[in-house]
Each structure stands twice: as C-alpha cells, then as structure tokens.
Design a protein around this motif. Structure first.
Motif, PDB file in Angstrom:
ATOM      1  N   THR A 609       0.833  -1.251  -0.031  1.00 55.27           N
ATOM      2  CA  THR A 609       0.118   0.110   0.035  1.00 55.27           C
ATOM      3  C   THR A 609       0.721   1.344   0.092  1.00 55.27           C
ATOM      4  OG1 THR A 609      -1.576  -1.159   1.150  1.00 55.27           O
ATOM      5  CG2 THR A 609      -1.777   1.266   1.224  1.00 55.27           C
ATOM      6  N   ALA A 610       0.670   2.290  -1.025  1.00 50.79           N
ATOM      7  CA  ALA A 610       1.282   3.397  -0.811  1.00 50.79           C
ATOM      8  C   ALA A 610       0.802   4.406   0.373  1.00 50.79           C
ATOM      9  CB  ALA A 610       0.912   4.030  -2.137  1.00 50.79           C
ATOM     10  N   PRO A 611       1.783   5.056   0.860  1.00 50.28           N
ATOM     11  CA  PRO A 611       1.708   6.207   1.795  1.00 50.28           C
ATOM     12  C   PRO A 611       0.562   7.100   1.282  1.00 50.28           C
ATOM     13  CG  PRO A 611       4.157   5.743   1.382  1.00 50.28           C
ATOM     14  CD  PRO A 611       3.389   4.980   0.304  1.00 50.28           C
ATOM     15  N   ILE A 612       0.092   7.408   2.504  1.00 47.24           N
ATOM     16  CA  ILE A 612      -1.078   8.485   2.158  1.00 47.24           C
ATOM     17  C   ILE A 612      -0.599   9.766   1.410  1.00 47.24           C
ATOM     18  CG2 ILE A 612      -2.570  10.086   3.589  1.00 47.24           C
ATOM     19  CD1 ILE A 612      -2.602   8.352   5.644  1.00 47.24           C
ATOM     20  N   ASN A 613      -1.289  10.037   0.349  1.00 52.08           N
ATOM     21  CA  ASN A 613      -1.019  11.139  -0.549  1.00 52.08           C
ATOM     22  C   ASN A 613      -0.008  10.599  -1.564  1.00 52.08           C
ATOM     23  OD1 ASN A 613      -2.924  13.052   0.584  1.00 52.08           O
ATOM     24  ND2 ASN A 613      -1.242  13.442   2.227  1.00 52.08           N
ATOM     25  N   TYR A 614       0.350   9.312  -1.697  1.00 54.43           N
ATOM     26  CA  TYR A 614       1.095   8.849  -2.766  1.00 54.43           C
ATOM     27  C   TYR A 614       0.528   7.793  -3.653  1.00 54.43           C
ATOM     28  CZ  TYR A 614       4.969  11.454  -0.238  1.00 54.43           C
ATOM     29  OH  TYR A 614       5.818  12.629   0.164  1.00 54.43           O
ATOM     30  N   ALA A 615       1.056   7.336  -4.525  1.00 61.21           N
ATOM     31  CA  ALA A 615       0.384   6.376  -5.468  1.00 61.21           C
ATOM     32  C   ALA A 615       1.461   5.872  -6.480  1.00 61.21           C
ATOM     33  CB  ALA A 615      -0.789   6.913  -6.291  1.00 61.21           C
ATOM     34  N   TRP A 616       1.556   4.293  -6.381  1.00 64.74           N
ATOM     35  CA  TRP A 616       2.374   3.651  -7.387  1.00 64.74           C
ATOM     36  C   TRP A 616       1.913   3.881  -8.898  1.00 64.74           C
ATOM     37  CZ3 TRP A 616       6.614   2.008  -5.365  1.00 64.74           C
ATOM     38  CH2 TRP A 616       6.747   1.588  -4.025  1.00 64.74           C
ATOM     39  N   LEU A 617       2.859   3.982  -9.699  1.00 58.86           N
ATOM     40  CA  LEU A 617       2.862   3.963 -11.227  1.00 58.86           C
ATOM     41  C   LEU A 617       2.654   2.152 -11.507  1.00 58.86           C
ATOM     42  CD1 LEU A 617       4.867   6.646 -12.615  1.00 58.86           C
ATOM     43  CD2 LEU A 617       2.273   6.918 -12.265  1.00 58.86           C
ATOM     44  N   ILE A 618       1.419   2.007 -11.983  1.00 60.95           N
ATOM     45  CA  ILE A 618       1.376   0.507 -12.295  1.00 60.95           C
ATOM     46  C   ILE A 618       2.190   0.078 -13.359  1.00 60.95           C
ATOM     47  CG2 ILE A 618      -0.235  -1.653 -12.689  1.00 60.95           C
ATOM     48  CD1 ILE A 618      -0.313   0.042  -9.921  1.00 60.95           C
ATOM     49  N   VAL A 619       3.083  -1.013 -13.258  1.00 56.90           N
ATOM     50  CA  VAL A 619       3.810  -1.678 -14.331  1.00 56.90           C
ATOM     51  C   VAL A 619       3.243  -2.865 -14.955  1.00 56.90           C
ATOM     52  CG1 VAL A 619       5.913  -2.616 -14.953  1.00 56.90           C
ATOM     53  CG2 VAL A 619       5.930  -0.718 -13.170  1.00 56.90           C
ATOM     54  N   PRO A 620       3.085  -2.996 -16.388  1.00 55.74           N
ATOM     55  CA  PRO A 620       2.422  -4.079 -16.923  1.00 55.74           C
ATOM     56  C   PRO A 620       3.005  -5.412 -16.420  1.00 55.74           C
ATOM     57  CG  PRO A 620       2.370  -2.376 -18.492  1.00 55.74           C
ATOM     58  CD  PRO A 620       3.410  -2.003 -17.326  1.00 55.74           C
ATOM     59  N   ASN A 621       2.014  -6.817 -16.515  1.00 53.95           N
ATOM     60  CA  ASN A 621       2.801  -7.848 -16.343  1.00 53.95           C
ATOM     61  C   ASN A 621       3.766  -7.999 -17.380  1.00 53.95           C
ATOM     62  OD1 ASN A 621       1.037  -7.852 -14.067  1.00 53.95           O
ATOM     63  ND2 ASN A 621      -0.604  -9.297 -15.065  1.00 53.95           N
ATOM     64  N   GLN A 622       4.664  -9.233 -17.006  1.00 57.12           N
ATOM     65  CA  GLN A 622       5.686  -9.230 -17.729  1.00 57.12           C
ATOM     66  C   GLN A 622       5.603 -10.900 -18.218  1.00 57.12           C
ATOM     67  OE1 GLN A 622       8.301  -6.914 -18.763  1.00 57.12           O
ATOM     68  NE2 GLN A 622       6.925  -5.542 -17.822  1.00 57.12           N
ATOM     69  N   SER A 623       6.185 -11.281 -19.437  1.00 61.33           N
ATOM     70  CA  SER A 623       5.855 -12.621 -20.061  1.00 61.33           C
ATOM     71  C   SER A 623       7.208 -13.264 -19.976  1.00 61.33           C
ATOM     72  CB  SER A 623       5.256 -12.593 -21.477  1.00 61.33           C
ATOM     73  OG  SER A 623       3.992 -12.361 -21.237  1.00 61.33           O
ATOM     74  N   ALA A 624       7.563 -14.159 -19.556  1.00 61.68           N
ATOM     75  CA  ALA A 624       8.780 -15.201 -19.420  1.00 61.68           C
ATOM     76  C   ALA A 624       8.502 -16.722 -19.788  1.00 61.68           C
ATOM     77  CB  ALA A 624       9.320 -14.833 -18.245  1.00 61.68           C
ATOM     78  N   THR A 625       9.387 -17.259 -20.703  1.00 63.83           N
ATOM     79  CA  THR A 625       9.441 -18.544 -20.769  1.00 63.83           C
ATOM     80  C   THR A 625      10.812 -19.217 -20.193  1.00 63.83           C
ATOM     81  OG1 THR A 625       8.487 -18.461 -22.923  1.00 63.83           O
ATOM     82  CG2 THR A 625       9.733 -20.477 -22.656  1.00 63.83           C
TER      83      THR A 625
END
Length: 799
Positions: A609-625
């Motif tokens: 959970t981000a601290p109050i008044n902050y936010a995470w920039l969401i990163v797309p899922n990654q694919s891997a074999t």
C-alpha cells in the motif's frame, strides 16, 4: 611595542580621566577577565572564545600629559592670566587630535601656593603607569612659571630611570620669567640616564632668526631624527639651550648657532632639542628635551606654532627615534584557508614571547581582521638579539569546524633595524561527525556447489539526509559458516535498513535469503551487529527460475521500506518469490524458483500500500519462458515509481476600491508549503474594479500544509491598501481535490498628514530648594516686621 607581563595587559582604561581618579576604576579592571574590555569611547575589545580583538584595526597609542597648570603668571596686573594652564590645554588639544591616541592627564604638579595652587597633586609612581600596570607609549611633561614641585620631580626622574614608560617628552620652559626648569629638570634628568654631564646653555634671542630651530639631518643623527621630518624647522621662542650633547643625539639646533660651529670633538653646545633613545633592555626610557612650551602655541590668540609636533612625538615613541635603531621586528606572513561557504573576516592576534629584556617578556601585535589568503602582521620594537617564540589567538572556529594551525617550530632571532619573516598557516576544516558502523554477520550454506561467492552490503540511512547510502567492501566467502564485514562511517544516531547484493547462483540453484527488515540504530564508536543468512537451494528436477530485476524510484522525502512480492502464473500452477525489501532508489533482484522448464508464464508483482497522498505507477505484467538452468536464467524487469499526488488551492478574492478608481490591479499569490521538495509557482489575478473573482494554484503536493501570502501592486496617488484579510491562515492540500482560501483587499483614501503644533515654551517653575529658600525669606521678613512693630510700640509708650 613595550613588553607586557601577560596578554591581558593589551586592554586599557577609559580615555580622558585623571590618573588620580583611576582608583575608582578598580571594579572595571576586575571585570577584564569577564570578556568585555572598555578601551575608549566607541571602541570595545571583545573576548570571543579565547581571541581578544579590537573593532578597529589601527593600534592605540596611550599617552599621559602631566605638568604645571597653576593660574599664576608674571604677565598681567593680577598675575592670574592662566598662561601655564593655557599651554597645558594647547598640548592636550593637539595630542587628542592625533589619530588613535588615548590621552590621560594629571594637573597641578607645581608647588603649593595658597593663591594659585591651593590643592597641589602629590605624584606617585603608580600614576605613571596605566591602570593595568602596563607602560604608556609616551608621557609629556610640561613645566612653566611655577615649575614642578621637588617631590614630584623626584618621582618622574625615577620613572625615567626605571623605564616606567616607553618615552618621556619634556617641555621644561626656562623663559625669562619661568622657574629654573632647565636646572631642575632637563640637566639632572638627562644626566641621570647618561654620562654626558650636560649643562644649561645660552638663551637665544627672540627675533626672526632665533625663533626657528633646524632639524639635525647629519648621518650621525639620521636614525634618531627619523620621526621629525614633518617638523622642520621647529618654531621656538624665549627658551634656554643645553650644552654638552653628543652630536648623534642633537635633534634641533638654533638657527643662529649652526651645528658645525657649535661642535667640538663630537660634543655640541647651544642645543635647542635633544633625544636620548631608550636602552636596548628598556632599563631607562627614551627622553626628548626642549626647554620651550611655545612649541605648542604662541601669542594672545594662541596660534598653533608646530601643527605636526604632536603626531611626530607619538610616532617617535614607537619608532627608531626612540629605539636608536637597536630594535627589530618580526613580520608574520599569515596564510588563511577557508572552505567554501565560510567567509572572513577572522580576527587574529600574535604574541612574541622573548628572552629579552627578561625571560618571558611578551610583545603583542594589534588584533587584525583577516580574509582568505596571505597577509602580513608585524610585531615591532623587539630587543636586538632576542629569541622569540610566536603564538597566536584567533576567533573560535564556527560550529562544525576546527582550526588546523602551523606555527614556526623554532624561535625567531630579532635583528636590530631589520624585520624577520616567519610563516603561520591556519586552515579551517569541517569536524567529522561522530560515526559508528554496522557489522554484517553473514552465514552461508553453499551446499558444496561452489568454491566461493562474493557479496556486498548497503545501508540506507536517514542521516545526514534521507536515503543516504553507505556500502561495505566486497565480502568473499569460500566455505559454509559465518564471516563478518563492516559498513563504516555512518553518522551516529542514524536509522538504517540493510540490503545485500549477491553473486548469481550456479545453474540449477537459487538463493534462499533471510535479510531482517527491522531498521538498525547506529551508535557512535561501536559496530552494531546485523545477521543475514543465505542458503544455496537446488531447483526442483527439470525446473528453472525466473529472475525478477526490480528498479525502484521514490521521492526523496519517503524513507520507509517496501516489501515487494512477485509471482509467475504458468497456467498449471502459480509460483512465488521470496519477499524483496527495498528502501529508497535502487536496483535489486529476486528469483522465482522451481518453475518447470519450458513453462510460459506471466509475471506480476504485488505492491505494498502506498503511503497517504502517494500512488504507485502500475507496471504491466511481464511474460517469460523458463529456460533450462544449464543454459542460463530468464529475467524480467519491473520499473516502479512512487509518485506524490497533488491538489489545488483555490484563492477566492474579494476586492473593494473607492468609486471612480479604476485598475487594472495585478495581485500575485504565493504558497509557502511544508514537506515539499519545491514550492509551487505563484499565480496572478488581475482585477479592475470592486468585485469577486478566483484563481487556482494547481499542482500543489498532496498533504502539504501551505500558507498563502499576497503581493499587492502600488496604490494610486492618495490611496492606500488596507491589510489583506486571508482566511484561513494555512490549509492542508487534499489529493486530487481543491481547498479554498478567501482573500479580502480594500483600498482606502490615505489620511492627510497632520503636523503637530509647536510645543509651548515651559514656564520655569520653582524647585523644592528654591521654594524652601523663598519660605525662609518670607518668614524672615515677617519676623523683622514684628520686631519693628514692637520697637515702635515701646518708643510710643503704653497707650
């Protein structure tokens, strides 16, 4: 400079006081050790952590003027024209006018005279020293019609012999109506410190020739006459010359008796003025003699006769004229180095502790204001041949800094009439803060798979700034067990989290990490233990790993740690990593182990959970074999950024201006916010008339507490702005919302300037003493009237 018994003797008493009054200044003298030294009106010596320095850079010359100030004079019908006092006051005025002179006076040294000197001064040796016991630079002695009382003469003569002052300048006038001052003063005092056997000479006539005496510029007298070039010729009038003076000590000759014709076998007669330099060991003082007070002024209108005389005397007291070329100087070439952000001036004072005139004699320079670079400071009047050790006192170093000082390692030898150079260096350097360390105790279980592995540890701390980082050196472990390494130079009191960077595991294995997330508190001078365990674990059969490389960016004000978790959804099963703890900006990695080779997986992360008044920039899922561990490990990268939210401050403005006043009026609003990296830019609202408008200040960091201020334009002529009303005084900015601040401004007509009427002239009133006198007078009149009535009644007889 005369030797002083200790460095505190550089402070002296207040100017223009009678020496006889100095006993009353004993409390002041006792206060010298408390850090404030009164020197003269407007000049204070301040003691600052060991350094004593004057707020003026020029040295003070301490002068004592003493003599006959009788009201008697043979001139005038009543013999009371104050001529002696006038000569004394003329010398006093001219000496006081010399720059940086501190002048004391003692009057009435003449014999007791019920009419003209009913309260003579009885001189004591202590009065011929300054209040702290140190020497005057010069004592000026005046003697005219009444001369100086015999007991006082004896005290002064002994002080000359003892060298109680650096120099004595004698003006014992032997005019046609004066006391026998040459016989009483000049002759015995000079003979007391020399073997010359001088005697009284002729009295030159008073005419255009004899009213001048010429400076002795012969090579033999060049050193002793060096201070008197600005007083040539010297005006003189009605005086007596002196016989038997060595040519080198002749200062002035009467114009009608040139030096050449008055000299026989190196001895000169008819000398107008002579000088005896002080002895090299200061066993006796320097003595200057001229038997004429008219060198100060002449005539009823008191015309100054030799305007440069006072300055020449003061200069002579501290130059070759009084040292006879038998003294030298030490010049300190002072180099001062200051770091960036530190500026002068820095006050420094130097001391030479010498073995002459006696062991432990201390001579001082003036206190000097220094800036970065090299400057020269001189300690003068040092005895020839003296061995002197240089010491220094300086302003205390600013908080957080210290002085590194380089002084001469051996004494300097004084050479007569020369200046010896010595070098002194002072460097101002920061004081390293108290530090401690974190001792990482690392336990490894290598499972016999590798010969060695290399690791490094990082401490992320809150001192001296948020997210300050400190690293260990590489730790190489070759066997199972525990080894230690230190993360050093961490400020004491810092709170730190520790992370590690490991070498890549061998094919078919992964690292099982156990790194505590609890912050460590660093103590000064100690190594705080921190335990980490790593176990090399084999991957399951026919499985590999997905390496997750994590790049984290957070604002500088965020210092908390974040536990990051990653999982791989490979269709038939979901595999998870161990927690990855990160603090501040940086890159780390963690493996998702035991994933079947060939599995096609989607890697995702679970963010805290981000601290109050902050936010995470969401990163797309990654694919891997997943690949066979024998050929390597597949990796994915997640770049995460923690951003601070923002809100808006809406300023609602209410403007009131007088009717007929027209704008535009541009009003600028600024926000002063706490806990932000930078203040939001100001905004401007322009209005032309009374009314209400608003303006937004966007992009203010969420959670910041801000106070709004306003800059108003200049009001039109005859108008003035009232104090703005701003409500509320401060606001906390919400995330993705706005908060309102009301600002009210009113323009008013300026009130006219009212001039106060002149104050009425007060009518003098009778004070208590006057009223008492008036009451007694009225009572006396009443008593007198009653007496007269009784006498009248008695004469008339009973009725």
């Amino acid at each position: 400079m005369a030797p002083i018994s200790n460095q505190n003797e550089m402070a002296h008493q207040v100017a223009n006081i009678r020496i006889s009054d100095k006993a009353s200044y004993a409390p002041l003298a006792r206060r010298l050790s408390r850090g404030i030294w009164v020197l003269a009106a407007g000049v204070v010596w301040a003691s600052t952590s060991g350094i004593t320095h004057a707020q003026t850079t020029a040295p003070i010359k301490h002068v004592l003027l003493i003599g006959d100030t009788s009201t008697y004079s043979p001139i005038g019908p009543t013999n009371t024209d104050n001529r002696s006092l006038d000569y004394f006051n003329a010398a006093k005025a001219q000496l006081s006018a010399v720059s940086n002179v501190q002048l004391d006076t003692i009057e009435h040294l003449e014999p007791l005279d019920a009419t003209h000197n009913p309260s003579p001064t009885s001189l004591t040796p202590a009065q011929l020293r300054m209040g702290d016991g140190s020497k005057y630079d010069a004592i000026i002695v005046m003697a005219t019609y009444k001369g100086i009382e015999a007991g006082n003469r004896a005290v002064i003569e002994q002080s000359i012999i003892n060298g109680d002052a650096k120099s004595f300048f004698l003006f014992p006038d032997e005019c046609s109506s004066c006391a026998s001052n040459v016989q009483d003063i000049s002759v015995p005092w000079v003979n007391a410190i020399t073997n010359w056997n001088v005697s009284a000479g002729i009295s030159p006539g008073n005419n255009n020739v004899s009213s001048y005496a010429d400076l002795n510029t012969s090579p033999a007298a060049q050193s002793l006459s060096s201070s008197f070039g600005s007083v040539n010729p010297l005006f003189v009038w009605d005086y007596k010359a002196i016989n038997g003076v060595p040519e080198a000590n002749v200062l002035y000759m009467p114009r009608e008796y040139p030096l050449a014709s008055s000299t026989q076998n190196g001895i000169v007669n008819n000398v107008a003025a002579l000088i005896v330099p002080r002895s090299p060991t200061e066993a006796h003082a320097c003595v200057f003699v001229i038997s004429d007070v008219n060198t100060w002024y002449v005539g009823a209108n008191q015309t100054v006769t030799n305007p440069n005389l006072a300055g020449a005397l003061i200069d002579a007291a501290n130059s070759a004229s009084c040292s006879g070329g038998l003294e030298g100087a030490i010049q300190i070439q002072k180099t001062l180095t200051l770091p960036a952000g530190q500026a002068g001036p820095i006050h420094a004072q130097f001391f030479a502790t010498c073995d002459k005139p006696q062991a432990g004699s201390v001579f001082a320079s003036t206190s000097t204001a220094l800036n970065a670079g090299t400057q020269n400071i001189t300690i003068s009047n040092l005895p020839d041949g003296a061995q002197c050790t240089i010491s220094e006192q300086m302003d205390a170093a600013p908080a957080g800094f210290q002085w590194t000082q380089t002084l001469p390692t051996s004494p300097a030898t004084v050479i007569a009439a020369q200046t010896v150079n010595v070098a002194v260096t002072n460097v101002l350097t920061p004081i390293a803060p108290a530090t401690g360390s974190i001792r990482v105790n690392k336990t490894m279980a290598l499972s016999g798979q590798i010969a060695s592995t290399t690791m490094r540890f990082k401490a992320t701390c809150d001192l001296p700034n948020a997210a300050s980082s400190y690293e260990s050196s590489d730790l190489v472990m070759q066997i199972d067990g525990t080894q230690s390494t230190d993360i050093t130079s961490i400020p004491a009191g810092a709170q730190c989290t520790v992370s590690e960077t490991l070498s890549a595991p061998p094919t078919g294995f992964y690292w099982q990490q156990n790194v505590p997330t609890t912050p460590v508190s660093v103590s000064a001078g100690t190594a705080v233990p921190f335990d980490i365990t790593n176990t090399l674990q084999p991957l399951a059969s026919n499985t590999g790993a997905i390496r997750v490389i994590k790049n984290l960016t957070v604002p500088a004000e965020v210092t908390s740690s974040f536990d990051l978790r990653f999982s791989a959804d490979c269709g038939s099963a979901v595999y998870a990593s161990a927690p990855l703890t990160m603090t501040g900006n940086g890159q780390q990695w963690v493996d998702i182990p035991n994933v079947p080779v060939g599995a096609q997986c989607t890697v995702s992360e679970t963010l805290p959970t981000a601290p109050i008044n902050y936010a995470w920039l969401i990163v797309p899922n990654q694919s891997a074999t997943v690949t066979d561990p024998k050929t390597g490990t597949v990796s994915v990268t997640f770049n995460n950024q923690l951003t601070r939210g923002s809100g808006t401050i809406r300023i609602q403005k209410q403007l009131v201006v007088p009717t007929g006043v027209q704008g535009p009026f541009a009003m600028q609003f600024s926000a002063n916010c706490s806990n932000v990296a930078a203040q939001p830019p100001p905004v401007t609202l322009t209005m032309s008339a009374s009314g209400a408008q608003s303006v937004d200040m966007p992009g203010v960091p969420a959670g910041a507490t801000c106070a709004i201020s306003e800059q108003l334009p200049s009001a039109p002529v005859g108008m003035a702005w009232a104090v703005p009303g701003i409500t509320p005084q401060s606001v906390t900015v919400p995330d993705n919302a706005s908060v309102v601040v009301d600002v009210a401004n009113e323009m008013k007509v300026s009130p006219p300037v009212v001039t106060d009427p002149p104050s009425p002239t007060p009518v003098p009133s009778l004070g208590p003493l006057a009223l008492g006198g008036l009451s007694m007078a009225l009572a006396g009149l009443g008593a007198l009237r009653q007496r007269r009535q009784r006498i009248t009644a008695a004469r008339q007889g009973p009725r």
